[in-house]
Motif scaffolding. Structure first.
Motif, short mmCIF file in Angstrom:
data_model
loop_
_atom_site.label_atom_id
_atom_site.label_comp_id
_atom_site.label_asym_id
_atom_site.label_seq_id
_atom_site.Cartn_x
_atom_site.Cartn_y
_atom_site.Cartn_z
N GLY A 86 0.73 -1.09 0.01
CA GLY A 86 0.00 0.02 -0.02
C GLY A 86 0.88 1.28 -0.05
N ILE A 87 0.06 2.38 -0.35
CA ILE A 87 0.90 3.56 -0.56
C ILE A 87 -0.06 4.70 -0.13
N ALA A 88 0.38 5.87 0.38
CA ALA A 88 -0.30 7.18 0.48
C ALA A 88 0.63 8.29 0.14
N LEU A 89 -0.07 9.27 -0.56
CA LEU A 89 0.64 10.39 -0.97
C LEU A 89 0.26 11.45 -0.08
N ASN A 90 1.44 12.32 0.30
CA ASN A 90 1.13 13.80 0.67
C ASN A 90 1.84 14.74 -0.29
N ASN A 91 0.94 15.17 -1.13
CA ASN A 91 1.46 16.07 -2.02
C ASN A 91 1.98 17.18 -1.75
N ASN A 92 1.40 18.04 -0.63
CA ASN A 92 2.22 19.08 -0.14
C ASN A 92 3.15 19.00 0.31
N GLY A 93 3.65 18.05 0.97
CA GLY A 93 4.80 17.52 1.51
C GLY A 93 5.89 17.00 0.84
N ALA A 94 5.43 16.51 -0.48
CA ALA A 94 6.29 15.83 -1.44
C ALA A 94 6.66 14.57 -0.81
N GLU A 95 5.94 13.69 0.02
CA GLU A 95 6.18 12.65 0.48
C GLU A 95 5.39 11.49 0.20
N ALA A 96 5.66 10.19 -0.22
CA ALA A 96 4.78 9.00 -0.05
C ALA A 96 5.22 8.37 1.02
N TYR A 97 4.30 7.42 1.23
CA TYR A 97 4.56 6.56 2.58
C TYR A 97 3.93 5.22 2.12
N LEU A 98 5.12 4.26 2.36
CA LEU A 98 5.00 2.96 1.57
C LEU A 98 4.90 1.99 2.62
N ILE A 99 3.85 0.95 2.61
CA ILE A 99 3.67 -0.25 3.39
C ILE A 99 4.70 -1.17 2.80
N ASP A 100 5.69 -1.81 3.82
CA ASP A 100 6.40 -2.90 3.24
C ASP A 100 6.65 -3.54 4.50
N GLU A 101 7.98 -4.33 4.82
CA GLU A 101 8.14 -4.92 6.11
C GLU A 101 8.14 -3.76 7.22
N VAL A 102 8.33 -2.49 6.83
CA VAL A 102 8.08 -1.26 7.53
C VAL A 102 7.72 -0.18 6.96
N LEU A 103 7.25 0.83 7.80
CA LEU A 103 6.73 1.82 7.08
C LEU A 103 7.68 2.93 6.74
N SER A 104 7.79 3.21 5.27
CA SER A 104 8.91 4.26 4.79
C SER A 104 8.46 5.33 4.28
N ALA A 105 9.17 6.28 4.13
CA ALA A 105 8.69 7.50 3.42
C ALA A 105 9.57 7.81 2.25
N ILE A 106 8.99 8.11 0.93
CA ILE A 106 9.54 8.33 -0.19
C ILE A 106 9.78 9.71 -0.57
N ASN A 107 10.78 10.09 -0.92
CA ASN A 107 10.89 11.56 -1.70
C ASN A 107 10.41 11.36 -3.01
#
Length: 352
Positions: free
Chosen positions: A262-283
């Motif tokens: 799964g993924i969630a997008l924070n457009n204003n903060g230019a971050e995507a949050y990715l569910i994998d083995e952990v929860l990570s942030a993507i630039n």
């Protein structure tokens, strides 16, 4: 079929997974609720539900559709989308789409499907598309008469799931249980396949950002040996592919190393949050996973709520008991939680 397109309406669909406390089941009026949670339910019981939650008061109603209509949904929720004043709830096992008023959750109509539906996308006020899991197709539905049309289905890839529309085109993720690695682009003007895009193995979810880029979560494939034991050496790792929604071309891809869901997008903060083995942030500008783990645990689903600037995640706790939703600040601090139904699948944010 000639189609007159209307602008896309605001929709934020969310996905859940995790636990903390329980604020109970206080049935305040649904008009006060600003968050709906679609809970998949247990397949053998066909008991998918919609939970309503008011962040201001903390009140929840775990079976809000049943409370509003005096009957259960009687199916397994695969997806749900809000368009204008309506929510379209896609259910398999029952093989139908339940259409409800977004404020009251009162039923407006039901579309009976002849196959197993997984997702819905609207084209106009009169026409919608439904992805069908087992025959690799898209059905065309009549939204005025609430029925599946007799028009020929559109053939796409294996086990289509998530669909996202940009302009005249609908992008379809073909999961194939990890054996497909394509996104089909369907031209809604003439109901034909315009393009097939190669991505990673097992694309299951598509999220669209404000720049009309599509973030395609590819789960990969988990390998097992002859004894059904995990076989990591033969795993196909997952990835995230970013597609330009205007040109239908892959901009970049991110190897995750695990099996993201799964993924969630924070457009204003230019971050995507990715569910994998952990929860990570993507630039979202450089397409790089940030080095520091945001939350050192995994979840089944996630969404970002722009009006609060917070993350909503959920813990399914399996298919035999109710799940839990947790609200996080963007630094990974848990600040709230509430009980939901079995196998929470998505969040839907309503602006009052």
């Amino acid at each position: 079929m000639k189609i007159r397109y209307i602008p896309l309406l605001l929709l934020i669909t969310v996905t859940l997974s995790s636990c903390l406390g329980d604020n109970g089941n206080n049935p305040d009026p649904l008009e006060l609720a600003t968050v709906y949670v679609s809970n998949e339910g247990n397949f053998s019981d066909a008991n998918g539900t919609i939970t309503s939650y008011d962040p201001k008061s903390g009140s929840t109603l775990k079976a809000a559709f049943e409370d509003a209509n005096g009957r259960p949904l009687a199916g397994i929720i695969q997806s749900a989308k809000i368009r204008g004043s309506r929510m379209y709830i896609v259910l398999n096992e029952a093989n139908k789409i339940e259409i409800v008023d977004v404020r009251s959750l009162e039923s407006i109509g039901t579309i009976e499907m002849s196959t197993t539906p997984t997702d819905f996308e609207i084209l106009t006020e009169q026409v919608g598309y439904v992805s069908n899991l087992y025959d690799g197709s898209i059905s065309i539905v009549d939204l005025e008469n609430f029925e599946e049309t007799d028009e020929e289905r559109i053939s796409v890839g294996s086990q289509p799931r998530s669909m996202v529309r940009i302009g005249n085109f609908v992008y379809v993720a073909n999961s194939g249980s990890g054996d497909d690695q394509t996104v089909t682009v369907v031209n809604g003007s003439n109901d034909t396949v315009e393009e097939t895009i190669e991505v990673g193995a097992g694309p299951t979810e598509i999220a669209r950002d404000t720049g009309n880029r599509l973030w395609v979560v590819c789960k990969g494939k988990i390998a097992y040996d002859e004894n059904w034991e995990r076989d990591p050496e033969n795993d196909i790792p997952g990835s995230v592919h970013i597609i330009d929604g205007q040109t239908a071309t892959v901009i970049d891809s991110i190897e995750t190393g695990g099996h993201p869901t799964g993924i969630a997008l924070n457009n204003n903060g230019a971050e995507a949050y990715l569910i994998d083995e952990v929860l990570s942030a993507i630039n979202m500008n450089t397409f790089e996973i940030k080095e520091d783990t945001l939350i050192d645990r995994t979840f089944s689903s996630i969404e970002y709520m722009p009006t609060e600037g917070r993350l909503y995640v959920g813990d399914s706790k399996g298919y035999s008991q109710n799940g839990q939703a947790i609200v996080y600040e963007l630094d990974g601090t848990a600040i709230d939680s509430f009980s939901v139904g079995i196998a929470p699948k998505a969040f839907h944010f309503i602006v009052n």
